[in-house]
Design a protein around this motif. Structure first.
Motif, PDB file in Angstrom:
ATOM      1  N   ARG A   1      63.131  10.358 -10.533  1.00 28.97           N
ATOM      2  CA  ARG A   1      61.947  10.284 -11.394  1.00 28.97           C
ATOM      3  C   ARG A   1      60.691  10.014 -10.563  1.00 28.97           C
ATOM      4  O   ARG A   1      59.626  10.579 -10.833  1.00 28.97           O
ATOM      5  N   LEU A   2      60.825   9.168  -9.542  1.00 25.38           N
ATOM      6  CA  LEU A   2      59.690   8.889  -8.664  1.00 25.38           C
ATOM      7  C   LEU A   2      59.299  10.145  -7.894  1.00 25.38           C
ATOM      8  O   LEU A   2      58.113  10.437  -7.729  1.00 25.38           O
ATOM      9  N   ARG A   3      60.301  10.894  -7.445  1.00 33.69           N
ATOM     10  CA  ARG A   3      60.028  12.137  -6.712  1.00 33.69           C
ATOM     11  C   ARG A   3      59.305  13.148  -7.603  1.00 33.69           C
ATOM     12  O   ARG A   3      58.388  13.845  -7.162  1.00 33.69           O
ATOM     13  N   LEU A   4      59.698  13.213  -8.875  1.00 33.61           N
ATOM     14  CA  LEU A   4      59.037  14.124  -9.810  1.00 33.61           C
ATOM     15  C   LEU A   4      57.576  13.715 -10.022  1.00 33.61           C
ATOM     16  O   LEU A   4      56.679  14.568 -10.051  1.00 33.61           O
TER      17      LEU A   4
ATOM     18  N   ALA B   1      42.074   3.981 -22.262  1.00 32.49           N
ATOM     19  CA  ALA B   1      40.994   3.061 -22.629  1.00 32.49           C
ATOM     20  C   ALA B   1      40.088   3.647 -23.708  1.00 32.49           C
ATOM     21  O   ALA B   1      39.474   2.917 -24.485  1.00 32.49           O
ATOM     22  N   ASN B   2      40.040   5.002 -23.765  1.00 35.49           N
ATOM     23  CA  ASN B   2      39.172   5.654 -24.754  1.00 35.49           C
ATOM     24  C   ASN B   2      39.842   5.782 -26.127  1.00 35.49           C
ATOM     25  O   ASN B   2      39.279   6.393 -27.035  1.00 35.49           O
ATOM     26  N   GLY B   3      41.041   5.231 -26.258  1.00 39.31           N
ATOM     27  CA  GLY B   3      41.727   5.259 -27.541  1.00 39.31           C
ATOM     28  C   GLY B   3      42.604   6.470 -27.764  1.00 39.31           C
ATOM     29  O   GLY B   3      43.228   6.595 -28.820  1.00 39.31           O
ATOM     30  N   GLU B   4      42.698   7.370 -26.780  1.00 37.71           N
ATOM     31  CA  GLU B   4      43.543   8.552 -26.895  1.00 37.71           C
ATOM     32  C   GLU B   4      44.860   8.327 -26.153  1.00 37.71           C
ATOM     33  O   GLU B   4      44.906   7.622 -25.148  1.00 37.71           O
ATOM     34  N   PHE B   5      45.910   8.971 -26.674  1.00 36.09           N
ATOM     35  CA  PHE B   5      47.206   8.899 -26.011  1.00 36.09           C
ATOM     36  C   PHE B   5      47.337  10.036 -25.002  1.00 36.09           C
ATOM     37  O   PHE B   5      46.887  11.149 -25.246  1.00 36.09           O
ATOM     38  N   VAL B   6      47.991   9.741 -23.868  1.00 34.38           N
ATOM     39  CA  VAL B   6      48.301  10.763 -22.880  1.00 34.38           C
ATOM     40  C   VAL B   6      49.813  10.761 -22.682  1.00 34.38           C
ATOM     41  O   VAL B   6      50.441   9.701 -22.563  1.00 34.38           O
ATOM     42  N   THR B   7      50.411  11.946 -22.679  1.00 33.61           N
ATOM     43  CA  THR B   7      51.856  12.070 -22.504  1.00 33.61           C
ATOM     44  C   THR B   7      52.200  12.003 -21.026  1.00 33.61           C
ATOM     45  O   THR B   7      51.642  12.740 -20.210  1.00 33.61           O
ATOM     46  N   LEU B   8      53.147  11.129 -20.695  1.00 38.03           N
ATOM     47  CA  LEU B   8      53.550  10.922 -19.308  1.00 38.03           C
ATOM     48  C   LEU B   8      54.856  11.613 -18.963  1.00 38.03           C
ATOM     49  O   LEU B   8      55.104  11.947 -17.798  1.00 38.03           O
ATOM     50  N   ALA B   9      55.712  11.809 -19.957  1.00 44.33           N
ATOM     51  CA  ALA B   9      57.018  12.426 -19.697  1.00 44.33           C
ATOM     52  C   ALA B   9      57.602  12.970 -20.986  1.00 44.33           C
ATOM     53  O   ALA B   9      57.298  12.482 -22.079  1.00 44.33           O
TER      54      ALA B   9
END
Length: 236
Positions: A135-138, A67-75
């Motif tokens: 992937r869910l377990r990770l 929401a703050n305009g920054e990207f966050v890496t998920l995987a």
């Protein structure tokens, strides 16, 4: 269209190893083979799913806009992995972007064909469910580590990347070479600050547990057993 042999495709993607030759041939016949330079977006958030993407070579990151305009890496995904299946299976817009971390070769299978394969090949369908469960377990394991020390969380990220994509150095099973993932992306995965991640990587390097080979774009894990031990040091 794709120009990859069936045998090589099945070696890279065991998901399809149980599929019939006819299904594999027809799938590869309609697939498209593309190369993306580093930094190029392969998928864009909110776009509707029209294909599943299989990584032949290179590394990509899955990210989301905050929401703050920054990207966050998920995987972080490497060779032999795939992405884009969720938007097809639940028929909804994509919720994340996928960006190439380095030059990446990607094979895209049209959504309609991919769904047809899952319906016609029960074993492929079952293996897809296994991958999604893994992937869910990770994801769950990362959540469980949320309150653990930063070093434990970062070690957990590195160990998982090594287990999934690492290549032994000189045949030594206690080592693994992975792509030199940017520190910010490793920090996002571990749920810690980028500066903190940088300091921890320096400490691991000083212990001779890891080494950065910039020329080869590799993060070399030189002592995988020690790193695994650190990753398991959860504090209750």
């Amino acid at each position: 269209m794709a120009s990859i042999e069936i045998e090589h495709f099945c070696q890279l993607f065991p998901l399809f190893a149980a599929a019939s030759q006819e299904v594999l041939s027809s799938t590869l016949a309609v697939a498209w083979h593309n190369t993306y330079p580093a930094g190029r977006a392969i998928l864009i958030e909110d776009a509707w799913g029209n294909a599943v993407y299989f990584i032949l070579s290179g590394w990509v990151k899955v990210r989301r806009l905050r929401a703050n305009g920054e990207f966050v890496t998920l995987a972080i995904l490497g060779p032999g992995d795939f992405f884009g299946e969720m938007a097809i299976l639940d028929q909804s817009p994509r919720s994340t972007d996928v960006v190439a971390l380095c030059p990446a070769e990607v094979l895209s299978v049209p959504a309609q064909k991919f769904v047809h394969v899952l319906r016609q090949e029960p074993e492929v369908h079952y293996r897809m469910l296994q991958v999604m469960a893994q992937r869910l377990r990770l994801t769950n394991s990362r959540i469980e580590l949320w309150h653990q020390p930063p070093a434990v969380k970062l070690a957990h990220v590195l160990v998982n990347l090594a287990r999934r994509y690492g290549q032994p150095l000189g045949g030594n099973a206690n080592t693994a070479a992975i792509f030199n993932v940017p520190v910010k992306d490793l920090a996002d995965l571990a749920g810690i600050g980028a500066e903190e991640a940088h300091q921890l990587l320096d400490k691991l390097g000083a212990k001779n547990w890891i080494k950065i080979d910039a020329a080869k774009q590799q993060l070399q894990i030189l002592n995988l057993p020690q790193l695994e031990q650190l990753a398991q040091q959860a504090v209750s």
